[in-house]
Scaffold this active site. Sequence first.
Site, PDB file in Angstrom:
ATOM      1  N   ASP A 110       0.854  -1.178   0.000  1.00 33.43           N
ATOM      2  CA  ASP A 110       0.000   0.000   0.000  1.00 33.43           C
ATOM      3  C   ASP A 110       0.900   1.243   0.000  1.00 33.43           C
ATOM      4  O   ASP A 110       1.761   1.375  -0.863  1.00 33.43           O
ATOM      5  CB  ASP A 110      -0.957  -0.071   1.209  1.00 33.43           C
ATOM      6  CG  ASP A 110      -2.002   1.020   1.249  1.00 33.43           C
ATOM      7  OD1 ASP A 110      -2.969   0.956   0.466  1.00 33.43           O
ATOM      8  OD2 ASP A 110      -1.849   1.945   2.068  1.00 33.43           O
ATOM      9  N   TYR A 159     -12.822   8.006  -1.696  1.00 33.29           N
ATOM     10  CA  TYR A 159     -12.282   8.120  -0.341  1.00 33.29           C
ATOM     11  C   TYR A 159     -11.030   8.991  -0.282  1.00 33.29           C
ATOM     12  O   TYR A 159     -10.835   9.743   0.686  1.00 33.29           O
ATOM     13  CB  TYR A 159     -12.017   6.739   0.260  1.00 33.29           C
ATOM     14  CG  TYR A 159     -10.733   6.065  -0.178  1.00 33.29           C
ATOM     15  CD1 TYR A 159      -9.607   6.045   0.643  1.00 33.29           C
ATOM     16  CD2 TYR A 159     -10.639   5.432  -1.418  1.00 33.29           C
ATOM     17  CE1 TYR A 159      -8.436   5.430   0.247  1.00 33.29           C
ATOM     18  CE2 TYR A 159      -9.476   4.812  -1.826  1.00 33.29           C
ATOM     19  CZ  TYR A 159      -8.375   4.811  -0.991  1.00 33.29           C
ATOM     20  OH  TYR A 159      -7.211   4.208  -1.390  1.00 33.29           O
ATOM     21  N   TYR A 240      -2.209  11.067   2.097  1.00 38.36           N
ATOM     22  CA  TYR A 240      -3.141  11.373   1.003  1.00 38.36           C
ATOM     23  C   TYR A 240      -3.192  12.871   0.739  1.00 38.36           C
ATOM     24  O   TYR A 240      -3.341  13.301  -0.406  1.00 38.36           O
ATOM     25  CB  TYR A 240      -4.538  10.856   1.346  1.00 38.36           C
ATOM     26  CG  TYR A 240      -4.606   9.359   1.540  1.00 38.36           C
ATOM     27  CD1 TYR A 240      -4.886   8.512   0.471  1.00 38.36           C
ATOM     28  CD2 TYR A 240      -4.408   8.786   2.800  1.00 38.36           C
ATOM     29  CE1 TYR A 240      -4.959   7.131   0.640  1.00 38.36           C
ATOM     30  CE2 TYR A 240      -4.473   7.426   2.981  1.00 38.36           C
ATOM     31  CZ  TYR A 240      -4.746   6.593   1.899  1.00 38.36           C
ATOM     32  OH  TYR A 240      -4.803   5.232   2.073  1.00 38.36           O
ATOM     33  N   HIS A 305      -7.102  -6.624  -0.424  1.00 33.72           N
ATOM     34  CA  HIS A 305      -6.075  -5.586  -0.335  1.00 33.72           C
ATOM     35  C   HIS A 305      -5.017  -5.858   0.723  1.00 33.72           C
ATOM     36  O   HIS A 305      -3.826  -5.652   0.481  1.00 33.72           O
ATOM     37  CB  HIS A 305      -6.731  -4.232  -0.057  1.00 33.72           C
ATOM     38  CG  HIS A 305      -5.750  -3.097  -0.001  1.00 33.72           C
ATOM     39  ND1 HIS A 305      -4.991  -2.722  -1.094  1.00 33.72           N
ATOM     40  CD2 HIS A 305      -5.372  -2.279   1.017  1.00 33.72           C
ATOM     41  CE1 HIS A 305      -4.204  -1.709  -0.761  1.00 33.72           C
ATOM     42  NE2 HIS A 305      -4.416  -1.422   0.515  1.00 33.72           N
TER      43      HIS A 305
END
Length: 326
Positions: A110, A159, A240, A305
């Site tokens: 990730d 998201y 993010y 995931h």
Amino acid sequence: MGELALGDGIGGITHRTVAVNGIRLHIAEKGTGPAVLLLHGFPELWYSWRHQISYLSSRGYRAVAPDLRGFGDSDAPLPHDCYTMLHVVGDIVALIQFLGEEKVFVVGHDWGAIVAWNLCMFRPDLVRSVVALSVAFMPRNPLRKPLDTLRLVYGDDYYVCAFQEKERAEGEFAQIDLKLLMKKFLTYHDPKPVIVPKDKGFSTPPEKEIVLPAWLSEEDVEYFANKFRCTGFTGGVNYYRALDLNWELTAAWTGAQIEVPAKFIVGDEDLTYHFPGAKEYIHHGGFRKDVPLLQDVVVIEGAGHFINQEKAMEIAEHIYEFISNI
């Protein structure tokens, strides 16, 4: 540098904090031999690698898994502009130097995979090989910022876009029991994009009780929940929020290749594998063009995931098989 009395007691794994790049980084480590750095994603911790740490250390490797900046027992600066890849890769470079290693094997999942790819791009001289889970190398698009692309493809309720607003991220997370939130995150097993309408935010209770899969225990969930209860989510979400800033700061690497031996592993039910254009890029030449030393692509059937936890032993074996032949 100071020892941490965490009381984790997991299979002889030791814990300490180290001073690197102006922050304190918590690391979990076990074993002696060539060093393997294991880099986690969101919303995770070093703990996501607990099985691989034991596996690799028992086979002659020094397994080291940090809590990345912003997570767990590592420092978590508040401003999002402290979470660029230059900062985070800087932490890892300083950690490699602190460990006294000239080169390391690096494994990332990730966001940890993104950090690993960037480490290879910025400092290939420090990397023996890279194993990336879930997230393939993503070449910089010089024509459009990442958030503009995501909004164009998915809209404002995607998201990653929602995470740009504190009230839609930390504000929502604060309204739900932490154990339930971690269960929602870690058991997510849907290849469709995560869309979070404003009237049905992250705090919306699940429609039915979440039954934990065999690979995730109540104790595991409690460990994650306790750490995020102490630190909150701002540090993790800041990765993010720094997406567009990363784009601005890495202009000099537009078109750069990853010139390190590489292996990529993804579950066929991982949402990242179903991004528009992802499969074509991975399987039809684009990925290999950008990563010319890509040696293997593994797609694990039925895996989602959080593959390093869901398929822990299979991933450990893939890592060992690859690095033992470098």
